[in-house]
Design an enzyme around this catalytic site. Structure first.
Site, PDB file in Angstrom:
ATOM      1  N   ASN A   2       0.824  -1.207   0.000  1.00 39.13           N
ATOM      2  CA  ASN A   2       0.000   0.000   0.000  1.00 39.13           C
ATOM      3  C   ASN A   2       0.855   1.253   0.000  1.00 39.13           C
ATOM      4  O   ASN A   2       1.918   1.303   0.625  1.00 39.13           O
ATOM      5  CB  ASN A   2      -1.036   0.000   1.129  1.00 39.13           C
ATOM      6  CG  ASN A   2      -0.492  -0.330   2.501  1.00 39.13           C
ATOM      7  OD1 ASN A   2       0.453  -1.084   2.639  1.00 39.13           O
ATOM      8  ND2 ASN A   2      -1.085   0.261   3.522  1.00 39.13           N
ATOM      9  N   CYS A  45     -10.754  -3.499  -3.773  1.00 38.76           N
ATOM     10  CA  CYS A  45      -9.761  -4.425  -4.329  1.00 38.76           C
ATOM     11  C   CYS A  45     -10.432  -5.697  -4.838  1.00 38.76           C
ATOM     12  O   CYS A  45     -10.023  -6.262  -5.851  1.00 38.76           O
ATOM     13  CB  CYS A  45      -8.693  -4.755  -3.293  1.00 38.76           C
ATOM     14  SG  CYS A  45      -7.573  -3.360  -3.028  1.00 38.76           S
ATOM     15  N   GLU A  84       0.383   5.234   0.649  1.00 36.75           N
ATOM     16  CA  GLU A  84      -0.536   6.247   1.169  1.00 36.75           C
ATOM     17  C   GLU A  84      -0.144   7.645   0.701  1.00 36.75           C
ATOM     18  O   GLU A  84       0.914   7.856   0.093  1.00 36.75           O
ATOM     19  CB  GLU A  84      -0.583   6.142   2.703  1.00 36.75           C
ATOM     20  CG  GLU A  84      -1.179   4.801   3.123  1.00 36.75           C
ATOM     21  CD  GLU A  84      -1.448   4.675   4.616  1.00 36.75           C
ATOM     22  OE1 GLU A  84      -0.976   5.526   5.401  1.00 36.75           O
ATOM     23  OE2 GLU A  84      -2.140   3.709   4.986  1.00 36.75           O
ATOM     24  N   CYS A 104      -4.276   0.706  -2.292  1.00 35.59           N
ATOM     25  CA  CYS A 104      -4.065  -0.555  -1.580  1.00 35.59           C
ATOM     26  C   CYS A 104      -2.991  -1.401  -2.263  1.00 35.59           C
ATOM     27  O   CYS A 104      -2.749  -1.281  -3.477  1.00 35.59           O
ATOM     28  CB  CYS A 104      -5.352  -1.370  -1.567  1.00 35.59           C
ATOM     29  SG  CYS A 104      -6.666  -0.692  -0.556  1.00 35.59           S
ATOM     30  N   GLU A 154      -3.143  -4.601  -3.003  1.00 36.98           N
ATOM     31  CA  GLU A 154      -3.665  -5.525  -4.017  1.00 36.98           C
ATOM     32  C   GLU A 154      -3.765  -4.850  -5.376  1.00 36.98           C
ATOM     33  O   GLU A 154      -3.406  -5.421  -6.408  1.00 36.98           O
ATOM     34  CB  GLU A 154      -5.065  -6.020  -3.610  1.00 36.98           C
ATOM     35  CG  GLU A 154      -5.086  -6.873  -2.354  1.00 36.98           C
ATOM     36  CD  GLU A 154      -5.200  -6.053  -1.062  1.00 36.98           C
ATOM     37  OE1 GLU A 154      -4.776  -4.877  -1.035  1.00 36.98           O
ATOM     38  OE2 GLU A 154      -5.698  -6.609  -0.074  1.00 36.98           O
ATOM     39  N   CYS A 185     -10.025  -5.414   0.662  1.00 37.43           N
ATOM     40  CA  CYS A 185     -11.171  -4.513   0.826  1.00 37.43           C
ATOM     41  C   CYS A 185     -12.110  -4.647  -0.381  1.00 37.43           C
ATOM     42  O   CYS A 185     -11.767  -5.259  -1.400  1.00 37.43           O
ATOM     43  CB  CYS A 185     -10.697  -3.066   0.979  1.00 37.43           C
ATOM     44  SG  CYS A 185     -10.202  -2.297  -0.576  1.00 37.43           S
TER      45      CYS A 185
END
Ligand code: THU
Length: 165
Positions: free
Chosen positions: A62, A115, A64, A73, A75, A112
């Site tokens: 990830n 994703c 940010e 993210c 993924e 999530c």
């Protein structure tokens, strides 16, 4: 009116050592890339290791941003890299791991919703299932033999193209 029931079957491994050897290797790579995540705001690190059909392993974590929604993210970082660089090579397996810098994360951490939708796109594009394994920092590991188990009633391109499944 009738009721329909949707079921998902998942496998749960009690520990890392119980995983098949190739998945242990892939998960190890996921953990290594996880620990390089750029997550100064959440201090929640996620790693994704993707095994492609040509043997290539694609890694992501990830990333940010001070403007929170601009982050991405693990993924999607990994799967979009795979889609960009190996557009015609199916993704076979995915190992996901997560870790908090604030507490010990013992529960298997699934991808999530956003994703899952992104992974669904590639499963439908390649017409081949993606096997997904996910875990926290340590503890149990969950396996799904396809993204569909994690996202029933998936919205995919069949709705855009013909309206028929
Ligand atoms: N995160 C992921 O990388 N993958 C997920 O599936 C869940 C959340 C990241 C996004 C954000 O950087 C941090 O974890 C906290 O939500």
């Amino acid at each position: 009116m009738k009721e329909i029931e949707i079921t998902s079957v998942l496998q749960v491994y009690d520990s890392f050592n119980e995983l098949p050897d190739d998945i242990q290797q892939l998960m190890q790579q996921s953990k290594l890339i996880r620990d390089k995540a750029y997550a100064p705001y959440s201090e929640f690190l996620v790693g994704a290791a993707l095994l492609l059909k040509n043997g290539e392993v694609v890694l992501g974590n990830n990333q940010e941003n001070a403007c929170y929604p601009s982050g991405l993210c693990a993924e999607r970082t990994a799967i979009y890299y795979a889609g960009a660089n190996f557009p015609d090579v199916p993704i076979l397996k995915m190992a996901l791991s997560a870790k908090s810098l604030k507490y010990q994360l013992l529960i298997p951490t699934p991808p999530c919703g956003a994703c899952r939708q992104a992974i669904a796109e590639y499963e439908s594009k390649q017409k081949e299932s993606i096997e997904i394994y996910f875990m926290g920092e340590t503890g149990k590991i969950v396996r799904s033999n396809s993204l569909v188990n994690l996202l029933p009633l998936t919205f995919d391109n069949s709705y855009l193209v013909s309206g028929l499944k």
